[in-house]
Design an enzyme around this catalytic site. Sequence first.
Site, PDB file in Angstrom:
ATOM      1  N   GLU A 110      36.248  44.090  46.152  1.00  0.00           N
ATOM      2  CA  GLU A 110      36.024  42.835  46.870  1.00  0.00           C
ATOM      3  C   GLU A 110      35.825  43.180  48.332  1.00  0.00           C
ATOM      4  OE1 GLU A 110      39.052  42.951  45.078  1.00  0.00           O
ATOM      5  OE2 GLU A 110      38.599  41.646  43.385  1.00  0.00           O
ATOM      6  N   TYR A 122      28.367  49.602  50.905  1.00  0.00           N
ATOM      7  CA  TYR A 122      28.473  49.520  49.448  1.00  0.00           C
ATOM      8  C   TYR A 122      27.103  49.396  48.795  1.00  0.00           C
ATOM      9  CZ  TYR A 122      33.367  48.706  50.633  1.00  0.00           C
ATOM     10  OH  TYR A 122      34.634  48.817  51.144  1.00  0.00           O
TER      11      TYR A 122
END
Length: 152
Positions: A110, A122
């Site tokens: 998350e 990411y």
Amino acid sequence: MNREIFTVTIRHMEARDATYVAELEKKVFSQPWSEKAFRDTIDNDDYIYIVAEHENAIVGYAGCIVSADGADITNIAVAENYRRMGIAEELLRQTETLVRKRHVQAVYLEVRQSNTGARRLYEKNGFTQIGVRRNFYQKPLEDALLMAKNLQ
């Protein structure tokens, strides 16, 4: 700091590192893990925690919890003076290498919706958004983007 001569060592977190990791956690996150929480991960085979060390100082860390065929990245942090030097990316890569050895098929995490730097990191490393967790974060209240990377 001159990046050409800058080196870090990535290694497994040890009990002696928990104090420093917890201090860094307090500087980076609004709801930090305690030193005890980090110490508890060291002897738990379900957790993998690594640190980035420069000149005998912890400058970053990453961790995840492994369950069945998946892994959840719990936290990645780098000290402010050491950001944008590739440390977070190396921590992410090393974490992925370690979970692959455990035959993990997917990695999840998350990230705060407003954390564009982390989101770019990411995405650059193969994670894609698969959902939103409404009001997941506190201090301040914010949605989390749920991201995943298939390792198969």
